[in-house]
Scaffold this motif. Structure first.
Motif, PDB file in Angstrom:
ATOM      1  N   ALA A   1       0.810  -1.223   0.000  1.00  0.00           N
ATOM      2  CA  ALA A   1       0.000   0.000   0.000  1.00  0.00           C
ATOM      3  C   ALA A   1       0.840   1.268   0.000  1.00  0.00           C
ATOM      4  N   PRO A   2       1.661   1.494  -1.034  1.00  0.00           N
ATOM      5  CA  PRO A   2       2.399   2.754  -1.098  1.00  0.00           C
ATOM      6  C   PRO A   2       1.451   3.933  -1.274  1.00  0.00           C
ATOM      7  N   VAL A   3       1.956   5.124  -0.959  1.00  0.00           N
ATOM      8  CA  VAL A   3       1.099   6.304  -0.924  1.00  0.00           C
ATOM      9  C   VAL A   3       1.674   7.427  -1.778  1.00  0.00           C
ATOM     10  N   SER A   4       0.817   8.376  -2.109  1.00  0.00           N
ATOM     11  CA  SER A   4       1.223   9.612  -2.758  1.00  0.00           C
ATOM     12  C   SER A   4       0.444  10.748  -2.127  1.00  0.00           C
ATOM     13  N   GLY A   5       1.044  11.931  -2.113  1.00  0.00           N
ATOM     14  CA  GLY A   5       0.366  13.093  -1.526  1.00  0.00           C
ATOM     15  C   GLY A   5       1.271  13.930  -0.666  1.00  0.00           C
ATOM     16  N   GLY A   6       2.463  13.403  -0.357  1.00  0.00           N
ATOM     17  CA  GLY A   6       3.447  14.187   0.375  1.00  0.00           C
ATOM     18  C   GLY A   6       3.070  14.441   1.823  1.00  0.00           C
TER      19      GLY A   6
END
Length: 311
Positions: free
Chosen positions: A125-130
């Motif tokens: 479950a990698p994420v993006s959005g900083g």
């Protein structure tokens, strides 16, 4: 926002800028959060936010139904889960490991297989959005794993993310999609730095240039987010140069195995490597613009108070 039962415990390993923001969101959602980081000041900050500091990964995992891992690399994830005093032996059977670190897809697959032998589930479950997304609970999560893992993690994911994409039933697909995202993000940052430096060298006012491009077809999310760092000369790391040295390196490694050419990613990787070699590795990734500034003898940075007043 979905609220966790007050007795529901989640362990968090990795309390950097992203992990801390996610941990705070989980505390706010009603989880009993116990976190571990190698930096004592990070654990003190978690305790001040209402969480509990752990003395080791194993302690963070004890009695937890969910374990969020947000460390820098696959090697760190390996150590946190399976190393000395690692989390897995202390994690109750049936618990879900939510791996949100950016790792090679092959590593995510291997972790999933290994955890299956110990009676645990993995959500890749990698994420993006900083940092802003982590602190506001507005992350995008690119996840793959079994329906059971998704069901157990649903409330926790809702607490930290605005969008959760279910990309498949097995680990690996989430990390593959994250690699595509990092390819684009790295190229866009490098292109933004090059474009701003080019415009300034040609005589354009940097703030005016930023305004025009932000409202034109050449803009991107990264352009609008990172160029203000360049204009302010503020390179406090939200995401560091070294992160893209690592992430674009992972992208290129995967492409090499596939025998797939990625010339734009390779050129961008070289720019981040140049910045790291110049001593900028721990600065914000927007600091790649300093390579152009030094080469051309220009300054893209122009604090707001120095800008010409608008008529």
């Amino acid at each position: 926002m979905m609220t966790a039962a007050s007795s529901e415990r989640i362990g968090v390993i990795g309390l950097g800028a992203m992990g801390m923001g996610m941990a705070r969101r989980l505390v706010g959602a009603g989880f009993a959060v116990r976190g571990y980081d190698v930096r004592p000041e990070a654990m003190a900050a978690l305790a001040a936010a209402g969480g509990e500091a752990a003395g080791s990964p194993a302690e963070a995992a004890r009695d937890a139904g969910l374990l969020l891992v947000m460390v820098v690399s696959a090697a760190q994830a390996e150590a946190a889960l399976f190393g000395p005093d690692g989390a897995v032996p202390a994690l109750p059977r049936g618990a879900v490991v939510i791996l949100s670190s950016t790792v090679p897809a092959g590593s995510a697959v291997a972790f999933g297989e290994r955890l299956a032998t110990t009676g645990h589930l993995l959500l890749d479950a990698p994420v993006s959005g900083g940092v802003v997304g982590a602190e506001s609970g507005r992350l995008t999560i690119m996840a793959s794993g079994s329906p059971e893992a998704f069901a157990k993690a649903e409330t926790a994911l809702a607490a930290v993310a605005a969008k959760v994409y279910r990309l498949g039933d097995a680990p690996g697909i989430g990390s593959t999609v994250k690699a595509v995202n990092q390819l684009l993000a790295g190229v866009h940052i490098a292109a933004a730095a090059e474009a701003m430096a080019f415009g300034v060298r040609a005589g354009a006012d940097p703030r005016t240039l930023y305004d025009v491009i932000s409202n034109s077809a050449g803009s991107s999310w990264m352009f609008q987010n990172r160029v203000p760092h360049m204009l302010d000369g503020d390179y406090t790391p939200r995401s560091a140069v070294e992160i893209f040295v690592k992430d674009l390196g992972l992208v290129l490694d995967a492409a090499r195995e596939l025998r797939f050419p990625l010339p734009l990613a390779a050129a961008s990787h070289q720019l981040f490597l140049m910045a790291a070699a110049a001593g900028l590795g721990r600065e914000d990734d927007a600091a790649v613009v300093k390579i152009y500034e030094r080469l051309a003898g220009i300054a893209v940075s122009r604090p707001e108070e120095e800008a010409e007043p608008r008529s």
